[in-house]
Design a protein around this motif. Structure first.
Motif, PDB file in Angstrom:
ATOM      1  N   ARG A 140      20.641  -7.422  -1.762  1.00  0.00           N
ATOM      2  CA  ARG A 140      20.167  -7.644  -0.275  1.00  0.00           C
ATOM      3  C   ARG A 140      21.305  -7.328   0.464  1.00  0.00           C
ATOM      4  N   GLY A 141      20.894  -6.494   1.511  1.00  0.00           N
ATOM      5  CA  GLY A 141      22.030  -5.914   2.453  1.00  0.00           C
ATOM      6  C   GLY A 141      21.428  -4.942   3.256  1.00  0.00           C
ATOM      7  N   ASP A 142      22.268  -4.547   4.266  1.00  0.00           N
ATOM      8  CA  ASP A 142      21.852  -3.532   5.325  1.00  0.00           C
ATOM      9  C   ASP A 142      22.289  -2.109   4.869  1.00  0.00           C
ATOM     10  N   ARG A 148       0.842  -1.302   0.116  1.00  0.00           N
ATOM     11  CA  ARG A 148       0.024   0.098   0.023  1.00  0.00           C
ATOM     12  C   ARG A 148       0.777   1.278  -0.060  1.00  0.00           C
ATOM     13  N   SER A 149       2.039   1.067   0.505  1.00  0.00           N
ATOM     14  CA  SER A 149       3.049   2.032   0.505  1.00  0.00           C
ATOM     15  C   SER A 149       3.232   2.906  -0.875  1.00  0.00           C
ATOM     16  N   ALA A 150       2.941   2.082  -2.035  1.00  0.00           N
ATOM     17  CA  ALA A 150       3.045   2.522  -3.337  1.00  0.00           C
ATOM     18  C   ALA A 150       2.277   4.014  -3.441  1.00  0.00           C
ATOM     19  N   PHE A 151       1.105   4.109  -2.905  1.00  0.00           N
ATOM     20  CA  PHE A 151       0.307   5.221  -2.854  1.00  0.00           C
ATOM     21  C   PHE A 151       0.653   6.403  -2.214  1.00  0.00           C
TER      22      PHE A 151
HETATM   23  C1  SAM Z   1       8.323   0.274   5.023  1.00  0.00           C
HETATM   24  S1  SAM Z   1       9.181  -1.138   4.309  1.00  0.00           S
HETATM   25  C2  SAM Z   1       9.402  -0.381   2.764  1.00  0.00           C
HETATM   26  C3  SAM Z   1       8.125  -0.549   1.788  1.00  0.00           C
HETATM   27  C4  SAM Z   1       8.808  -0.193   0.493  1.00  0.00           C
HETATM   28  N1  SAM Z   1       8.841   0.997   0.193  1.00  0.00           N
HETATM   29  C5  SAM Z   1       7.373  -0.606  -0.447  1.00  0.00           C
HETATM   30  O1  SAM Z   1       6.757   0.082  -0.928  1.00  0.00           O
HETATM   31  O2  SAM Z   1       7.276  -1.951  -0.644  1.00  0.00           O
HETATM   32  C6  SAM Z   1      10.594  -0.760   5.248  1.00  0.00           C
HETATM   33  C7  SAM Z   1      11.625  -1.504   4.597  1.00  0.00           C
HETATM   34  O3  SAM Z   1      12.965  -1.076   5.442  1.00  0.00           O
HETATM   35  C8  SAM Z   1      13.992  -2.190   5.386  1.00  0.00           C
HETATM   36  N2  SAM Z   1      15.028  -1.800   6.200  1.00  0.00           N
HETATM   37  C9  SAM Z   1      14.758  -1.608   7.525  1.00  0.00           C
HETATM   38  N3  SAM Z   1      16.364  -1.565   7.942  1.00  0.00           N
HETATM   39  C10 SAM Z   1      17.107  -1.494   6.910  1.00  0.00           C
HETATM   40  C11 SAM Z   1      18.619  -1.590   6.754  1.00  0.00           C
HETATM   41  N4  SAM Z   1      19.229  -1.388   7.519  1.00  0.00           N
HETATM   42  N5  SAM Z   1      18.861  -1.942   5.526  1.00  0.00           N
HETATM   43  C12 SAM Z   1      18.177  -2.396   4.594  1.00  0.00           C
HETATM   44  N6  SAM Z   1      16.816  -2.244   4.568  1.00  0.00           N
HETATM   45  C13 SAM Z   1      16.132  -2.080   5.860  1.00  0.00           C
HETATM   46  C14 SAM Z   1      13.050  -3.243   5.984  1.00  0.00           C
HETATM   47  O4  SAM Z   1      13.517  -4.651   5.760  1.00  0.00           O
HETATM   48  C15 SAM Z   1      11.569  -3.087   5.153  1.00  0.00           C
HETATM   49  O5  SAM Z   1      11.484  -3.774   4.134  1.00  0.00           O
END
Ligand code: SAM
Length: 344
Positions: free
Chosen positions: A132-134, A24-27
């Motif tokens: 995929r990573g932090d 839903r965040s797409a909106f």
């Molecule tokens: C609200 S969701 C994002 C939704 C996304 N914008 C969408 O429309 O699908 C927040 C995301 O931040 C990611 N996240 C949180 N801390 C992170 C980090 N340190 N590095 C990478 N991703 C992180 C989480 O895994 C989660 O998928």
């Protein structure tokens, strides 16, 4: 909140599933784009048909700074980075906007480049490099930067949110750290004049964050899309004109990835115009966004995230399955542990 009760309550959740969005965040991104023309598409359409530029309805009076900014050609986004992207709702919007052209002549756009990053695995999307990573780790930051092979993007977005604990001061500190990491990476990726959009929690230190963003960007505003619930502290900073802030371009390119912007750096308050300066909080314009340009709003003139819409009042007569269920949700590990302890 379970999926069925969310279906009943949340019209954006239902519309996302109907329109094929993973979240839903797409909106939220669509509404911010409706207000700020993040991708430069409206501006280029107007240039093609010769009509005047629309800088959104955020301001009614134009300052000298606004005039100066409007004299610069607005960037058409060809390369974009989505930090904290899973499950990929924002990335889908970026793919649509970068490939649609929406009336823009095709010769103005090279092959788009889109990079999406998240801690969690993400279903592939055509034309998107997924990492995929932090984002707070040096390795991931370098991997993202390497993806651009020395080139730069016109747009960086970050919808990153930590798993909230309910301890507001702690949650807000972690959110700021995430934002700091995103800003650091952005200084290596964004081109001069580029745009950065990121989730922020409007808590006590947020004024200090605005001050620091104003050092890097010419224009900093805060947006609250109506798809974001009023009850939530989240908002989004929309920072335009990278390199035209108070620091000037030479000082804000490629900040040290390891942090340590200055000796006194310890989180928010670390980026200063000159050494030793006390960073004072700023107030920036607040814009409420509701426009959903180019998207079917399902017959509702105004969708309200805080309102419960009974199922059946819109097109959603049946409950649809999500487009991208979590690939490796954290609760799976808990379920595994539980089943092991039951067996033993
Ligand atoms: C609200 S969701 C994002 C939704 C996304 N914008 C969408 O429309 O699908 C927040 C995301 O931040 C990611 N996240 C949180 N801390 C992170 C980090 N340190 N590095 C990478 N991703 C992180 C989480 O895994 C989660 O998928």
């Amino acid at each position: 909140m379970g999926r069925l009760s969310r279906d009943k309550r949340d019209v954006f959740y239902r519309r996302a599933k109907e329109l094929g969005y993973r979240a839903r965040s797409a909106f939220k991104l669509l509404q911010i784009d409706g207000e700020f023309d993040l991708f430069g598409l409206k501006c280029h359409e107007q240039e093609v048909d010769g009509s005047a530029r629309d800088e959104g309805s955020a301001k009614t009076e134009m300052t000298a700074d606004d005039k100066q900014r409007m004299q610069r050609p607005k960037l058409l986004v060809k390369r974009a980075v989505d930090l904290c992207a899973a499950p990929g709702g924002w990335t889908q919007v970026i793919v649509e906007r970068l490939s649609s052209g929406d009336g823009v002549e095709s010769y103005t756009r090279d092959v788009p480049k889109i990079v999406a990053v998240d801690l969690w695995p993400m279903e592939p999307l055509d034309g998107v490099d997924i990492i995929r990573g932090d984002i707070t780790s040096l390795d991931t930051a370098r991997q993202i930067i390497d993806c651009f092979e020395g080139g730069r993007a016109e747009l960086v977005v970050c919808d990153g949110a930590p798993d909230v604990t309910g301890l507001h001061a702690f949650d807000s500190y972690i959110q700021h750290q995430l934002l700091m990491a995103a800003i650091n990476i952005t200084t290596h990726l964004l081109c001069c004049g580029g745009t950065f959009v990121a989730k922020i929690f409007r808590t006590r230190e947020v004024g200090l964050m605005y001050t620091q963003l104003q050092l890097l960007f010419e224009d900093v505003q805060v947006a609250k899309p109506t798809a974001s619930r009023n009850a939530s502290v989240e908002s989004f900073v929309v920072c335009r004109g990278f390199g035209y802030g108070k620091l000037g371009i030479d000082k804000c390119l490629d900040l040290p990835l390891e942090g340590g912007w200055d000796e006194e750096f310890s989180g928010v308050g670390g980026l200063r115009e000159y050494p030793g300066q006390k960073v004072e909080p700023s107030v920036v314009p607040f814009v409420s966004c509701a426009k959903l340009d180019g998207v079917d709003s399902g017959g509702f003139e105004f969708l309200d995230a805080d309102k419960s819409y009974p199922v059946g009042v819109d097109k959603a007569k049946t409950v649809l399955a999500p487009w991208a269920p979590p690939i490796q949700p954290p609760y799976e590990m808990a379920k595994m542990k539980e089943s092991k302890s039951v067996k033993s």
